[in-house]
Write a protein that holds these residues in place. Structure first.
Motif, PDB file in Angstrom:
ATOM      1  N   ASN A 271       0.834  -1.216   0.000  1.00 31.53           N
ATOM      2  CA  ASN A 271       0.000   0.000   0.000  1.00 31.53           C
ATOM      3  C   ASN A 271       0.863   1.258   0.000  1.00 31.53           C
ATOM      4  O   ASN A 271       0.619   2.196  -0.777  1.00 31.53           O
ATOM      5  CB  ASN A 271      -0.928   0.022   1.209  1.00 31.53           C
TER       6      ASN A 271
ATOM      7  N   HIS B 135      -2.830  -1.928 -13.854  1.00 30.14           N
ATOM      8  CA  HIS B 135      -2.443  -2.717 -12.693  1.00 30.14           C
ATOM      9  C   HIS B 135      -1.315  -3.674 -13.070  1.00 30.14           C
ATOM     10  O   HIS B 135      -0.442  -3.963 -12.234  1.00 30.14           O
ATOM     11  CB  HIS B 135      -3.638  -3.499 -12.167  1.00 30.14           C
TER      12      HIS B 135
ATOM     13  N   SER C  62       2.159  -3.829 -11.145  1.00 30.82           N
ATOM     14  CA  SER C  62       2.625  -5.066 -10.510  1.00 30.82           C
ATOM     15  C   SER C  62       4.068  -5.359 -10.913  1.00 30.82           C
ATOM     16  O   SER C  62       4.863  -5.821 -10.091  1.00 30.82           O
ATOM     17  CB  SER C  62       1.707  -6.241 -10.857  1.00 30.82           C
TER      18      SER C  62
ATOM     19  N   ARG D  72      -0.457  -8.982  -9.581  1.00 22.08           N
ATOM     20  CA  ARG D  72      -1.446  -8.011 -10.023  1.00 22.08           C
ATOM     21  C   ARG D  72      -2.597  -7.907  -9.030  1.00 22.08           C
ATOM     22  O   ARG D  72      -3.130  -6.830  -8.774  1.00 22.08           O
ATOM     23  CB  ARG D  72      -1.960  -8.405 -11.412  1.00 22.08           C
ATOM     24  N   ALA D  73      -2.996  -9.041  -8.465  1.00 21.63           N
ATOM     25  CA  ALA D  73      -4.098  -9.047  -7.494  1.00 21.63           C
ATOM     26  C   ALA D  73      -3.759  -8.170  -6.282  1.00 21.63           C
ATOM     27  O   ALA D  73      -4.637  -7.499  -5.727  1.00 21.63           O
ATOM     28  CB  ALA D  73      -4.399 -10.473  -7.049  1.00 21.63           C
ATOM     29  N   GLY D  74      -2.496  -8.154  -5.878  1.00 22.29           N
ATOM     30  CA  GLY D  74      -2.080  -7.307  -4.766  1.00 22.29           C
ATOM     31  C   GLY D  74      -2.216  -5.828  -5.090  1.00 22.29           C
ATOM     32  O   GLY D  74      -2.622  -5.028  -4.252  1.00 22.29           O
TER      33      GLY D  74
ATOM     34  N   THR E  61      -4.384  -4.626  -7.219  1.00 21.35           N
ATOM     35  CA  THR E  61      -5.831  -4.361  -7.256  1.00 21.35           C
ATOM     36  C   THR E  61      -6.366  -4.085  -5.860  1.00 21.35           C
ATOM     37  O   THR E  61      -7.118  -3.124  -5.648  1.00 21.35           O
ATOM     38  CB  THR E  61      -6.569  -5.534  -7.911  1.00 21.35           C
ATOM     39  N   VAL E  62      -5.969  -4.902  -4.884  1.00 20.68           N
ATOM     40  CA  VAL E  62      -6.430  -4.704  -3.502  1.00 20.68           C
ATOM     41  C   VAL E  62      -5.927  -3.364  -2.955  1.00 20.68           C
ATOM     42  O   VAL E  62      -6.693  -2.595  -2.369  1.00 20.68           O
ATOM     43  CB  VAL E  62      -5.971  -5.880  -2.608  1.00 20.68           C
ATOM     44  N   ALA E  63      -4.650  -3.073  -3.160  1.00 14.92           N
ATOM     45  CA  ALA E  63      -4.080  -1.817  -2.656  1.00 14.92           C
ATOM     46  C   ALA E  63      -4.717  -0.612  -3.338  1.00 14.92           C
ATOM     47  O   ALA E  63      -5.029   0.397  -2.681  1.00 14.92           O
ATOM     48  CB  ALA E  63      -2.568  -1.818  -2.866  1.00 14.92           C
TER      49      ALA E  63
ATOM     50  N   ARG F 189      -7.697  -0.441  -4.613  1.00 16.64           N
ATOM     51  CA  ARG F 189      -9.066  -0.309  -4.099  1.00 16.64           C
ATOM     52  C   ARG F 189      -9.078   0.451  -2.780  1.00 16.64           C
ATOM     53  O   ARG F 189      -9.963   1.279  -2.545  1.00 16.64           O
ATOM     54  CB  ARG F 189      -9.688  -1.693  -3.894  1.00 16.64           C
ATOM     55  N   MET F 190      -8.102   0.159  -1.927  1.00 17.06           N
ATOM     56  CA  MET F 190      -8.031   0.855  -0.638  1.00 17.06           C
ATOM     57  C   MET F 190      -7.778   2.351  -0.844  1.00 17.06           C
ATOM     58  O   MET F 190      -8.403   3.187  -0.184  1.00 17.06           O
ATOM     59  CB  MET F 190      -6.943   0.235   0.235  1.00 17.06           C
TER      60      MET F 190
ATOM     61  N   LYS G 218     -11.000   3.804  -2.233  1.00 19.38           N
ATOM     62  CA  LYS G 218     -12.026   3.899  -1.185  1.00 19.38           C
ATOM     63  C   LYS G 218     -11.768   5.103  -0.276  1.00 19.38           C
ATOM     64  O   LYS G 218     -12.703   5.767   0.171  1.00 19.38           O
ATOM     65  CB  LYS G 218     -12.056   2.612  -0.371  1.00 19.38           C
TER      66      LYS G 218
END
Length: 128
Positions: free
Chosen positions: A35, A58, A62, A69-71, A73-75, A77-78, A81
Motif C-alpha cells: 500500500n 495494474h 505489478s 497483479r491481485a495485490g 488491485t487490492v491496494a 481499491r483501498m 475507497k
C-alpha cells in the motif's frame, strides 16, 4: 564537461540524487508494504504526468512493484475507497494528492526534498 563547470556540477549532483533514489527504492521495496509503495509510485508518476489523470495499468504497476497483479488491485481499491485516487481500465487519476502523500511511506518525501534541493521547488515536475 571540462569547459562548463556549472554543467558538470549540476550533472554530478543529479547523478548523486539519482543514485540515492535507486538505493532508497531498493530499501523501500524491502521494508514497506504494498500500500505504501503503491502510493509512492503513483506520486512519482503524478509528478511526471501533465495533469492529474494519466495512463496506468495494474499489470504495469505489478511489474514495477514486484508483486502480483491481485495485490495491486487490492491496494488500489483501498486508495480509491479513501478517495485519494480514481481508476478504471488503464487510467489513473490522483484526486487527493495530500491524502495520497499521507498514505505513502516517508521515502517519497525524502526523495522529493532531494530533488527540490537540486532543482528548486518551482522547477520540479508535478507542480500543477
Amino acid at each position: 564537461m571540462d569547459e562548463d563547470r556549472d554543467l558538470r556540477h549540476l550533472l554530478l549532483r543529479y547523478a548523486l540524487v539519482l543514485h540515492g533514489q535507486v538505493a532508497r527504492t531498493g530499501a523501500c521495496n524491502g521494508r514497506h508494504g504494498i500500500n505504501e509503495r503503491l502510493a509512492r509510485w503513483l506520486l512519482m508518476a503524478h509528478d511526471r504526468a501533465e495533469g492529474d489523470e494519466f495512463p496506468m495499468t495494474h499489470e504495469f504497476l505489478s511489474l514495477m512493484l514486484g508483486v502480483r497483479r491481485a495485490g495491486v488491485t487490492v491496494a488500489a481499491r483501498m486508495l480509491q475507497k479513501a478517495q485519494f485516487i480514481r481508476y478504471e481500465r488503464g487510467r489513473m487519476e490522483v484526486t487527493d494528492r495530500p491524502g495520497l502523500e499521507g498514505a505513502g511511506c516517508e521515502c517519497y518525501g525524502i526523495q522529493r526534498r532531494a530533488l527540490e534541493r537540486l532543482f528548486g521547488r518551482s522547477k520540479l515536475p508535478g507542480q500543477h
